[in-house]
Design a protein around this motif. Structure first.
Motif, PDB file in Angstrom:
ATOM      1  N   UNK A 113      10.812  49.866  38.585  1.00  0.00           N
ATOM      2  CA  UNK A 113      11.795  50.385  39.543  1.00  0.00           C
ATOM      3  C   UNK A 113      12.928  49.411  39.873  1.00  0.00           C
ATOM      4  N   UNK A 114      12.658  48.095  40.000  1.00  0.00           N
ATOM      5  CA  UNK A 114      13.772  47.191  40.353  1.00  0.00           C
ATOM      6  C   UNK A 114      14.892  47.166  39.316  1.00  0.00           C
ATOM      7  N   UNK A 115      14.608  47.557  38.077  1.00  0.00           N
ATOM      8  CA  UNK A 115      15.590  47.474  36.999  1.00  0.00           C
ATOM      9  C   UNK A 115      16.070  48.849  36.534  1.00  0.00           C
ATOM     10  N   UNK A 116      15.578  49.909  37.167  1.00  0.00           N
ATOM     11  CA  UNK A 116      15.878  51.265  36.694  1.00  0.00           C
ATOM     12  C   UNK A 116      16.086  52.168  37.904  1.00  0.00           C
ATOM     13  N   UNK A 117      17.320  52.540  38.147  1.00  0.00           N
ATOM     14  CA  UNK A 117      17.657  53.324  39.343  1.00  0.00           C
ATOM     15  C   UNK A 117      16.911  54.648  39.392  1.00  0.00           C
ATOM     16  N   UNK A 118      16.789  55.284  38.252  1.00  0.00           N
ATOM     17  CA  UNK A 118      16.115  56.583  38.214  1.00  0.00           C
ATOM     18  C   UNK A 118      14.648  56.452  38.611  1.00  0.00           C
ATOM     19  N   UNK A 119      13.965  55.450  38.059  1.00  0.00           N
ATOM     20  CA  UNK A 119      12.579  55.223  38.422  1.00  0.00           C
ATOM     21  C   UNK A 119      12.466  54.785  39.879  1.00  0.00           C
ATOM     22  N   UNK A 120      13.400  53.979  40.332  1.00  0.00           N
ATOM     23  CA  UNK A 120      13.389  53.547  41.728  1.00  0.00           C
ATOM     24  C   UNK A 120      13.419  54.752  42.652  1.00  0.00           C
ATOM     25  N   UNK A 121      14.278  55.710  42.352  1.00  0.00           N
ATOM     26  CA  UNK A 121      14.383  56.905  43.184  1.00  0.00           C
ATOM     27  C   UNK A 121      13.089  57.722  43.138  1.00  0.00           C
ATOM     28  N   UNK A 122      12.478  57.804  41.948  1.00  0.00           N
ATOM     29  CA  UNK A 122      11.245  58.584  41.827  1.00  0.00           C
ATOM     30  C   UNK A 122      10.096  57.934  42.588  1.00  0.00           C
ATOM     31  N   UNK A 123       9.961  56.624  42.461  1.00  0.00           N
ATOM     32  CA  UNK A 123       8.904  55.909  43.185  1.00  0.00           C
ATOM     33  C   UNK A 123       9.143  56.030  44.685  1.00  0.00           C
TER      34      UNK A 123
END
Length: 199
Positions: A113-123
């Motif tokens: 998540x710290x390096x991927x905005x899309x994953x950050x939003x999902x988490x």
């Protein structure tokens, strides 16, 4: 006309979850996924996309089968008992995992998540779902008198979320019953008004 898939998608996602969960996203290779799922590289790509897309699908599967399922089962209980059952299951899972994998969602929050905005939003969205569950149970418990009303329900819900994250991280490096039970029991003392009595 598309050909029907010749594999059980749920079983493949279970295998992918175990693979990503055990190794982490970066350390998992496509070869690892081929060996874990029994599919060819072409089949994986055609059905799930590249490694990132497959990881995203596996993480969503994990959330539905583990976190969302636990919330559904606990929501029907009495407020204080629901929170207790939620953490009892977390404790059991944490202590019974010989590989000390922790929580796949927490692992994703730290690794991807710290390096991927899309994953950050999902988490962040899943964490908000957990927080909403805690908030609903705390508010109901305050209404029926089983949880202290001297602290804001929102603050207690956030505290429970923080305790949950802490327990799951600790379980990776110090999966000791006394340690994890101590962290959880402190949170329940707060729900029961322990902080007020100490003051």
């Amino acid at each position: 006309m598309a050909r029907p898939r010749e594999f059980d998608e749920g079983a493949v996602l279970d295998a992918a979850v175990h693979c990503f969960w055990s190794r982490g996203y970066e350390a998992t290779s496509v070869r690892d996924l081929i060996e874990s799922t029994g599919l060819t590289g072409a089949s994986i790509y055609n059905a799930f996309g590249d490694k990132r897309a497959f990881y995203r699908k596996a993480l969503a599967h994990y959330v539905q089968e583990s976190i969302a399922d636990r919330i559904r089962r606990c929501e029907g209980m009495e407020p204080r008992a629901a929170i207790g059952a939620f953490f009892a299951e977390i404790l059991k899972r944490s202590l019974s995992d010989p590989d000390h994998k922790g929580c796949m969602l927490v692992n994703a929050a730290l690794e991807v998540a710290p390096h991927d905005t899309e994953f950050n939003d999902e988490v962040a969205g899943v964490l908000a779902l957990i927080e909403a569950f805690f908030l609903g149970r705390v508010a109901a418990g305050q209404a029926d008198g089983t949880i202290t009303a001297t602290l804001a329900a929102e603050d207690l819900a956030r505290h429970l979320l923080g305790v949950l994250m802490g327990v799951r991280v600790l379980a990776r490096v110090r999966p000791e019953r006394a340690m994890l039970e101590g962290v959880i029991s402190g949170a329940f003392a707060l729900l029961d008004g322990g902080a007020d009595r100490a003051a």
